[in-house]
Motif scaffolding. Structure first.
Motif, PDB file in Angstrom:
ATOM      1  N   ASP A  42       0.842  -1.204   0.000  1.00 37.31           N
ATOM      2  CA  ASP A  42       0.000   0.000   0.000  1.00 37.31           C
ATOM      3  C   ASP A  42       0.872   1.247   0.000  1.00 37.31           C
ATOM      4  N   SER A 138     -11.092   5.631   0.452  1.00 34.40           N
ATOM      5  CA  SER A 138     -10.475   5.526   1.770  1.00 34.40           C
ATOM      6  C   SER A 138     -11.126   6.574   2.671  1.00 34.40           C
ATOM      7  N   GLN A 167     -10.584   1.706   2.434  1.00 37.48           N
ATOM      8  CA  GLN A 167      -9.447   1.605   3.364  1.00 37.48           C
ATOM      9  C   GLN A 167      -9.698   2.563   4.529  1.00 37.48           C
ATOM     10  N   SER A 196      -3.331   1.408   9.838  1.00 35.41           N
ATOM     11  CA  SER A 196      -2.849   1.575  11.215  1.00 35.41           C
ATOM     12  C   SER A 196      -3.370   0.453  12.125  1.00 35.41           C
ATOM     13  N   LYS A 239       2.748  -1.168   8.654  1.00 35.00           N
ATOM     14  CA  LYS A 239       3.992  -0.638   8.081  1.00 35.00           C
ATOM     15  C   LYS A 239       5.157  -1.030   8.990  1.00 35.00           C
ATOM     16  N   SER A 240       6.235  -1.482   8.398  1.00 31.81           N
ATOM     17  CA  SER A 240       7.463  -1.649   9.166  1.00 31.81           C
ATOM     18  C   SER A 240       8.651  -1.542   8.223  1.00 31.81           C
ATOM     19  N   ARG A 245      10.502  -7.343  12.209  1.00 31.70           N
ATOM     20  CA  ARG A 245       9.075  -7.041  12.457  1.00 31.70           C
ATOM     21  C   ARG A 245       8.229  -7.337  11.224  1.00 31.70           C
ATOM     22  N   ASN A 249       5.087  -9.717  11.597  1.00 27.79           N
ATOM     23  CA  ASN A 249       3.741  -9.315  11.163  1.00 27.79           C
ATOM     24  C   ASN A 249       3.181 -10.304  10.145  1.00 27.79           C
TER      25      ASN A 249
HETATM   26  N1  LIG Z   1      -5.714   5.759   3.941  1.00 23.94           N
HETATM   27  C1  LIG Z   1      -5.240   6.485   4.925  1.00 23.94           C
HETATM   28  O1  LIG Z   1      -5.706   7.622   5.193  1.00 23.94           O
HETATM   29  C2  LIG Z   1      -4.115   5.931   5.760  1.00 23.94           C
HETATM   30  C3  LIG Z   1      -3.786   6.525   6.990  1.00 23.94           C
HETATM   31  C4  LIG Z   1      -2.748   5.973   7.739  1.00 23.94           C
HETATM   32  C5  LIG Z   1      -2.060   4.848   7.259  1.00 23.94           C
HETATM   33  N2  LIG Z   1      -2.372   4.310   6.039  1.00 23.94           N
HETATM   34  C6  LIG Z   1      -1.639   3.132   5.499  1.00 23.94           C
HETATM   35  O2  LIG Z   1      -1.617   2.117   6.501  1.00 23.94           O
HETATM   36  C7  LIG Z   1      -0.267   1.755   6.790  1.00 23.94           C
HETATM   37  C8  LIG Z   1      -0.125   1.319   8.231  1.00 23.94           C
HETATM   38  O3  LIG Z   1      -0.513   2.344   9.120  1.00 23.94           O
HETATM   39  P1  LIG Z   1       0.540   3.147  10.021  1.00 23.94           P
HETATM   40  O4  LIG Z   1       1.858   3.158   9.353  1.00 23.94           O
HETATM   41  O5  LIG Z   1      -0.122   4.435  10.359  1.00 23.94           O
HETATM   42  O6  LIG Z   1       0.587   2.344  11.390  1.00 23.94           O
HETATM   43  P2  LIG Z   1       0.815   0.825  11.854  1.00 23.94           P
HETATM   44  O7  LIG Z   1       1.095  -0.055  10.708  1.00 23.94           O
HETATM   45  O8  LIG Z   1      -0.305   0.486  12.759  1.00 23.94           O
HETATM   46  O9  LIG Z   1       2.116   0.988  12.754  1.00 23.94           O
HETATM   47  C9  LIG Z   1       3.363   1.289  12.212  1.00 23.94           C
HETATM   48  C10 LIG Z   1       4.338   1.569  13.358  1.00 23.94           C
HETATM   49  O10 LIG Z   1       4.453   0.418  14.185  1.00 23.94           O
HETATM   50  C11 LIG Z   1       5.794  -0.067  14.169  1.00 23.94           C
HETATM   51  N3  LIG Z   1       5.716  -1.539  14.046  1.00 23.94           N
HETATM   52  C12 LIG Z   1       5.408  -2.261  12.951  1.00 23.94           C
HETATM   53  N4  LIG Z   1       5.388  -3.575  13.220  1.00 23.94           N
HETATM   54  C13 LIG Z   1       5.713  -3.685  14.524  1.00 23.94           C
HETATM   55  C14 LIG Z   1       5.874  -4.790  15.392  1.00 23.94           C
HETATM   56  N5  LIG Z   1       5.712  -6.055  14.969  1.00 23.94           N
HETATM   57  N6  LIG Z   1       6.214  -4.550  16.696  1.00 23.94           N
HETATM   58  C15 LIG Z   1       6.402  -3.283  17.137  1.00 23.94           C
HETATM   59  N7  LIG Z   1       6.255  -2.184  16.354  1.00 23.94           N
HETATM   60  C16 LIG Z   1       5.922  -2.389  15.060  1.00 23.94           C
HETATM   61  C17 LIG Z   1       6.473   0.581  12.993  1.00 23.94           C
HETATM   62  O11 LIG Z   1       7.829   0.825  13.261  1.00 23.94           O
HETATM   63  P3  LIG Z   1       9.016   0.202  12.337  1.00 23.94           P
HETATM   64  O12 LIG Z   1       8.757   0.670  10.937  1.00 23.94           O
HETATM   65  O13 LIG Z   1      10.250   0.789  12.944  1.00 23.94           O
HETATM   66  O14 LIG Z   1       8.930  -1.293  12.470  1.00 23.94           O
HETATM   67  C18 LIG Z   1       5.716   1.906  12.891  1.00 23.94           C
HETATM   68  O15 LIG Z   1       6.255   2.843  13.781  1.00 23.94           O
HETATM   69  C19 LIG Z   1       0.514   3.026   6.426  1.00 23.94           C
HETATM   70  O16 LIG Z   1       1.883   2.790   6.319  1.00 23.94           O
HETATM   71  C20 LIG Z   1      -0.178   3.413   5.154  1.00 23.94           C
HETATM   72  O17 LIG Z   1       0.261   2.603   4.080  1.00 23.94           O
HETATM   73  C21 LIG Z   1      -3.418   4.822   5.295  1.00 23.94           C
END
Ligand SMILES: NC(=O)c1ccc[n+]([C@@H]2O[C@H](COP(=O)([O-])OP(=O)(O)OC[C@H]3O[C@@H](n4cnc5c(N)ncnc54)[C@H](OP(=O)(O)O)[C@@H]3O)[C@@H](O)[C@H]2O)c1
Length: 281
Positions: A42, A138, A167, A196, A239-240, A245, A249
């Motif tokens: 994504d 989204s 999304q 997230s 996201k990682s 990790r 995941n």
């Molecule tokens: N459509 C929208 O409006 C929207 C909004 C927000 C997000 N998104 C999409 O959704 C994706 C995911 O959401 P997000 O990035 O906000 O949050 P997330 O995936 O819930 O969390 C990511 C955070 O958690 C850490 N992490 C990942 N796996 C881990 C694990 N197994 N243990 C501990 N920490 C871990 C990551 O750090 P490290 O990278 O250092 O591992 C990062 O800081 C985004 O990257 C994006 O593609 C879309």
């Protein structure tokens, strides 16, 4: 849209590409994800002003052309570009950065000031040109989806030309959509892509979640992700940039949670009892 066990857990890329210093390790992280089995990635034109897409493009180049057909690549158009003409330019720019000929799924990032009709026309043109295979939205709540569906009907579109995905923010800490949005998506056969899913890492600080995960010999992130994708209509895109990790995941896609574990999670993170406004990050 069809998702399978290889697309149950995808890779999010928000906040990648923001610094030149970390770019090569981020490219390696994306390559690692694909090499261990991830097939859903994504991204969005918004992420690091297109740099996240460029990183994916570099990773895909290193992985070689044979990988592309097996991937589900998702990108998003900014609301400011969501006019019928603006979407063509935006999508072509995303594809140039990704080094790809088409996107599997193209989403409207959030509601725009353009009419739904203009944006739907843009999606249909992109499909006609072969630049996208499916489209979606989204951050849409039930009322937005109903209005979108009314617009499709007024344009005489068939169900096959409708939305593939919505999304939205969905995690143990953000369960509001279970009240009416998630059931609506299931009824309308629109897949739910959970963003997230580990609350941007916040869930890792939840002590009781950690205790429960430890009792199951899994990590809190794995428990949170397995819970998020427990329904067949749902995929999650954590996201990682850490290889370990990313592996951790990925393993969550094969976990199934017992009724007892689900009940404990309901106690720790109660489901919604009333309609709340859609949570957005
Ligand atoms: N459509 C929208 O409006 C929207 C909004 C927000 C997000 N998104 C999409 O959704 C994706 C995911 O959401 P997000 O990035 O906000 O949050 P997330 O995936 O819930 O969390 C990511 C955070 O958690 C850490 N992490 C990942 N796996 C881990 C694990 N197994 N243990 C501990 N920490 C871990 C990551 O750090 P490290 O990278 O250092 O591992 C990062 O800081 C985004 O990257 C994006 O593609 C879309």
């Amino acid at each position: 849209m069809y998702f399978n066990s290889h697309t149950k857990i995808g890779l999010g890329t928000w906040r990648m590409g923001e610094s030149a210093i970390t770019q090569s390790s981020e490219i390696q992280a994306i390559e690692h994800a694909v090499s261990i089995g991830y097939r859903l990635i994504d991204t969005a034109e918004m992420y690091a002003n297109g740099q996240a897409e460029s990183l994916i493009g570099k990773a895909l180049k290193n992985l070689g052309p044979s990988i592309r057909p097996s991937l589900t690549l998702v990108s998003k158009v900014l609301p400011t570009n969501a006019s019928s003409q603006g979407m063509i330019k935006a999508c072509e720019a995303s594809l140039r950065r990704l080094g790809c000929e088409y996107l599997d799924l193209y989403l409207l990032h959030w509601k725009s000031s353009y009419t739904f009709e203009q944006t739907i026309e843009g999606f249909l043109k992109l499909k006609d040109k072969g630049l996208i295979k499916h489209h979606g939205v989204s951050n849409f709540d039930v009322s937005d989806l109903k209005k979108w569906s009314d617009t499709e009907k007024s344009m005489g579109l068939s169900p096959s030309e409708s939305l593939a995905t919505n999304q939205v923010y969905y995690s143990l800490g953000a369960r509001g959509i279970e009240f009416d949005l998630a059931p609506h998506l299931a009824r309308e056969k629109i897949s739910l892509m959970a963003y997230s899913p580990i609350d941007g890492g916040e869930l890792m600080r939840h002590k009781e979640l950690a205790v429960l995960a430890s009792s199951l010999n899994i990590t809190p992130a794995q428990l949170a992700l397995a819970w998020t994708v427990r329904h067949p209509n749902t995929v999650a895109i954590p996201k990682s940039v850490s290889k370990s990790r990313i592996e951790e995941n990925w393993a969550s896609k094969d976990l199934s949670l017992s009724p007892q574990t689900l009940a404990t999670l309901d106690r720790l993170f109660p489901p919604p009892r009333a309609k709340t406004s859609l949570a957005v990050i």
